[in-house]
Design a protein around this motif. Structure first.
Motif, PDB file in Angstrom:
ATOM      1  N   ALA A 104       0.839  -1.205   0.000  1.00 52.67           N
ATOM      2  CA  ALA A 104       0.000   0.000   0.000  1.00 52.67           C
ATOM      3  C   ALA A 104       0.872   1.253   0.000  1.00 52.67           C
ATOM      4  O   ALA A 104       0.550   2.248  -0.667  1.00 52.67           O
ATOM      5  CB  ALA A 104      -0.939  -0.016   1.212  1.00 52.67           C
ATOM      6  N   ASN A 105       1.989   1.211   0.739  1.00 51.37           N
ATOM      7  CA  ASN A 105       2.907   2.356   0.727  1.00 51.37           C
ATOM      8  C   ASN A 105       3.471   2.605  -0.669  1.00 51.37           C
ATOM      9  O   ASN A 105       3.609   3.750  -1.091  1.00 51.37           O
ATOM     10  CB  ASN A 105       4.079   2.121   1.695  1.00 51.37           C
ATOM     11  N   VAL A 106       3.817   1.515  -1.355  1.00 52.81           N
ATOM     12  CA  VAL A 106       4.298   1.650  -2.732  1.00 52.81           C
ATOM     13  C   VAL A 106       3.238   2.371  -3.566  1.00 52.81           C
ATOM     14  O   VAL A 106       3.537   3.306  -4.307  1.00 52.81           O
ATOM     15  CB  VAL A 106       4.624   0.264  -3.338  1.00 52.81           C
ATOM     16  N   ALA A 107       1.994   1.942  -3.411  1.00 50.44           N
ATOM     17  CA  ALA A 107       0.901   2.527  -4.191  1.00 50.44           C
ATOM     18  C   ALA A 107       0.762   4.027  -3.911  1.00 50.44           C
ATOM     19  O   ALA A 107       0.515   4.830  -4.821  1.00 50.44           O
ATOM     20  CB  ALA A 107      -0.401   1.790  -3.897  1.00 50.44           C
ATOM     21  N   LYS A 108       0.925   4.416  -2.645  1.00 46.38           N
ATOM     22  CA  LYS A 108       0.841   5.843  -2.307  1.00 46.38           C
ATOM     23  C   LYS A 108       1.930   6.638  -3.016  1.00 46.38           C
ATOM     24  O   LYS A 108       1.696   7.738  -3.521  1.00 46.38           O
ATOM     25  CB  LYS A 108       0.993   6.040  -0.788  1.00 46.38           C
ATOM     26  N   ARG A 109       3.140   6.070  -3.038  1.00 47.84           N
ATOM     27  CA  ARG A 109       4.246   6.758  -3.724  1.00 47.84           C
ATOM     28  C   ARG A 109       3.957   6.874  -5.213  1.00 47.84           C
ATOM     29  O   ARG A 109       4.320   7.867  -5.847  1.00 47.84           O
ATOM     30  CB  ARG A 109       5.555   5.991  -3.529  1.00 47.84           C
ATOM     31  N   VAL A 110       3.326   5.858  -5.778  1.00 46.06           N
ATOM     32  CA  VAL A 110       2.984   5.894  -7.205  1.00 46.06           C
ATOM     33  C   VAL A 110       2.079   7.088  -7.489  1.00 46.06           C
ATOM     34  O   VAL A 110       2.244   7.796  -8.490  1.00 46.06           O
ATOM     35  CB  VAL A 110       2.302   4.574  -7.638  1.00 46.06           C
ATOM     36  N   MET A 111       1.146   7.343  -6.576  1.00 51.43           N
ATOM     37  CA  MET A 111       0.235   8.472  -6.769  1.00 51.43           C
ATOM     38  C   MET A 111       0.990   9.799  -6.789  1.00 51.43           C
ATOM     39  O   MET A 111       0.620  10.733  -7.516  1.00 51.43           O
ATOM     40  CB  MET A 111      -0.851   8.458  -5.691  1.00 51.43           C
ATOM     41  N   ALA A 112       2.045   9.905  -5.978  1.00 54.55           N
ATOM     42  CA  ALA A 112       2.875  11.118  -6.018  1.00 54.55           C
ATOM     43  C   ALA A 112       3.683  11.166  -7.313  1.00 54.55           C
ATOM     44  O   ALA A 112       3.772  12.213  -7.975  1.00 54.55           O
ATOM     45  CB  ALA A 112       3.804  11.152  -4.809  1.00 54.55           C
ATOM     46  N   LEU A 113       4.267  10.029  -7.682  1.00 58.77           N
ATOM     47  CA  LEU A 113       5.116   9.975  -8.883  1.00 58.77           C
ATOM     48  C   LEU A 113       4.331  10.327 -10.147  1.00 58.77           C
ATOM     49  O   LEU A 113       4.873  10.904 -11.090  1.00 58.77           O
ATOM     50  CB  LEU A 113       5.737   8.586  -9.019  1.00 58.77           C
ATOM     51  N   ASN A 114       3.055   9.981 -10.153  1.00 65.33           N
ATOM     52  CA  ASN A 114       2.247  10.226 -11.348  1.00 65.33           C
ATOM     53  C   ASN A 114       1.954  11.700 -11.587  1.00 65.33           C
ATOM     54  O   ASN A 114       1.447  12.077 -12.634  1.00 65.33           O
ATOM     55  CB  ASN A 114       0.928   9.446 -11.263  1.00 65.33           C
ATOM     56  N   GLN A 115       2.258  12.526 -10.600  1.00 64.55           N
ATOM     57  CA  GLN A 115       2.028  13.964 -10.767  1.00 64.55           C
ATOM     58  C   GLN A 115       3.207  14.667 -11.418  1.00 64.55           C
ATOM     59  O   GLN A 115       3.146  15.849 -11.689  1.00 64.55           O
ATOM     60  CB  GLN A 115       1.773  14.600  -9.396  1.00 64.55           C
ATOM     61  N   ILE A 116       4.301  13.945 -11.595  1.00 67.77           N
ATOM     62  CA  ILE A 116       5.511  14.555 -12.165  1.00 67.77           C
ATOM     63  C   ILE A 116       6.040  13.668 -13.288  1.00 67.77           C
ATOM     64  O   ILE A 116       5.666  12.495 -13.376  1.00 67.77           O
ATOM     65  CB  ILE A 116       6.597  14.742 -11.057  1.00 67.77           C
ATOM     66  N   PRO A 117       6.878  14.240 -14.167  1.00 73.01           N
ATOM     67  CA  PRO A 117       7.354  13.455 -15.308  1.00 73.01           C
ATOM     68  C   PRO A 117       8.131  12.211 -14.846  1.00 73.01           C
ATOM     69  O   PRO A 117       8.779  12.236 -13.796  1.00 73.01           O
ATOM     70  CB  PRO A 117       8.297  14.424 -16.044  1.00 73.01           C
ATOM     71  N   PRO A 118       8.042  11.128 -15.629  1.00 78.90           N
ATOM     72  CA  PRO A 118       8.736   9.891 -15.267  1.00 78.90           C
ATOM     73  C   PRO A 118      10.258  10.048 -15.339  1.00 78.90           C
ATOM     74  O   PRO A 118      10.758  10.876 -16.094  1.00 78.90           O
ATOM     75  CB  PRO A 118       8.258   8.882 -16.309  1.00 78.90           C
ATOM     76  N   ILE A 119      10.974   9.270 -14.555  1.00 79.56           N
ATOM     77  CA  ILE A 119      12.442   9.259 -14.647  1.00 79.56           C
ATOM     78  C   ILE A 119      12.910   7.828 -14.927  1.00 79.56           C
ATOM     79  O   ILE A 119      12.249   6.874 -14.521  1.00 79.56           O
ATOM     80  CB  ILE A 119      13.127   9.818 -13.381  1.00 79.56           C
TER      81      ILE A 119
END
Lengths: 249, 249
Positions: A104-119
């Motif tokens: 679930a923590n991974v999923a939360k981070r994904v939600m943050a990552l999706n707001q910015i360009p991929p690296i």
């Protein structure tokens, strides 16, 4: 004194019920991690949110298992192997619940990552996650078949997860040093990788419990588990904005 | 059927022994965190190593408590309040053991930080740790005096720890953006702060267990626990090397 047949049968059924809850929890946790990593790869925040919500089902099963186990211990006073079964179910469910939390923590981070360009280093994370998923899967198989050998095998394989984490840690820090815009996404990815590394540790705990359950013996030897990057120092290199040097203690 | 007096007495003593082990574990964990933060402030790697080694004592106590609790459950079949006492001891010891793990993790990071020059945001971490220490201390007091009110109070106070963590998270990321040489120490400090944030979460778990132990009721309401920074995006600002902008979702 021998207990009547129907009482023995009912006790066996209750033990089996415990074991089935553990297996169900494990299956859910495995799916949660797979879905979280899918959400990472596809940059799918809806999918990520689904994982965050899905964690409650694992928590509820752990609670149910805890209540059943305590009733069983209090009313049936199991001994020897049966007692080991109940204790193992309790221990494994606690580790699996943690694995669910980390997914679930991974999923939360994904939600943050999706707001910015991929690296680019985001690609290394799914590879690491796949390794962790295989370890969880085989651990569950080892539990289902009470296979101590397989438990030892998966226990050793967690070293690969740790190695990949160390590699990712270095890569992400270097990446941060190249451009300040990389810092936020890299930090979130670092926590994603850390969560997966912790999942691997909990899977090895489960493997140890299975080994004890099957053989009655604690696992001999011992490999230093976990995160060696706690001790790592990485300095900016000539490739990075600052032009420093790489140093490893 | 009433049990003979000496059996009742012996059972009470066994319950008391469980409770004493929990209290001892809690005291150790509190000291471990305090020492780890001391090692951070003084940049003392020997002290940090002492904390890393010291974690084994907490683990051993948890194991001892687990064995005693299982024996008690199996042989004495406690009911109602007594059963709650045993279950609470098991749950609390598991949370305290995790607090010990996180304190040891902090100590490991200190050892890495001591290899590189100090950075200013390190000062915010001890403040956050002091808050967490007070919460642990009061939680243990609540356990010792079976004080449900105090448990509710410390449970609420974890929100401050979360707030400080969020502030530190932002500060550290900004700091990383200013100079690539800040990235490695900031990353380690970020994990230190994260470990303390998790310690706060486990202390609130303990508070919930105490509340249940004393009142027989689960705590009503509920505050979203934990790390809101999972969702945070911080972009380089005009003050940083890159000259981007700050954005918060």
């Amino acid at each position: 004194m021998t207990a009547p047949d129907h009482i023995v049968r009912s006790f066996d059924n209750q033990l089996k019920a415990l074991s089935q809850i553990v297996t169900r929890m494990g299956g859910l946790a495995e799916t949660q991690l797979a879905t979280a990593v899918d959400a990472l790869k596809r940059r799918d925040s809806d999918l990520a949110e689904q994982v965050v919500r899905g964690d409650a089902a694992i928590d509820a099963l752990e609670e149910e298992l805890g209540e059943r186990a305590v009733r069983l211990l209090a009313l049936r006073q199991p001994m020897a192997t049966d007692l080991r079964e109940v204790i193992a179910a309790l221990k494994i469910s606690s580790d699996v619940e943690r694995i669910g939390d980390y997914a679930a923590n991974v999923a939360k981070r994904v939600m943050a990552l999706n707001q910015i360009p991929p690296i680019p280093p985001a690609n290394g994370v799914p590879r690491m996650a796949r390794l962790a998923q295989n370890i969880i899967k085989d651990t569950l198989d080892a539990y289902a078949t009470r296979d101590a050998e397989l438990a030892i095998d998966v226990w050793h394989r967690d070293a690969e997860v740790d190695e990949m984490y160390t590699g990712l840690f270095r890569e992400l820090l270097t990446y941060m040093m190249e451009d300040p815009r990389n810092i936020t996404p890299s930090t979130h990815l670092l926590f994603v990788a850390k969560n997966i590394e912790r999942i691997g540790d909990h899977a090895t705990n489960v493997a140890e419990t299975i080994h004890y359950l099957v053989t009655g013996q604690r696992m001999a030897g011992g490999r230093p588990k976990g995160d060696t990057t706690s001790f790592q120092v990485i300095e900016p290199t000539a490739n990075t904005a600052d032009g420093g040097k790489t140093k490893e203690p």
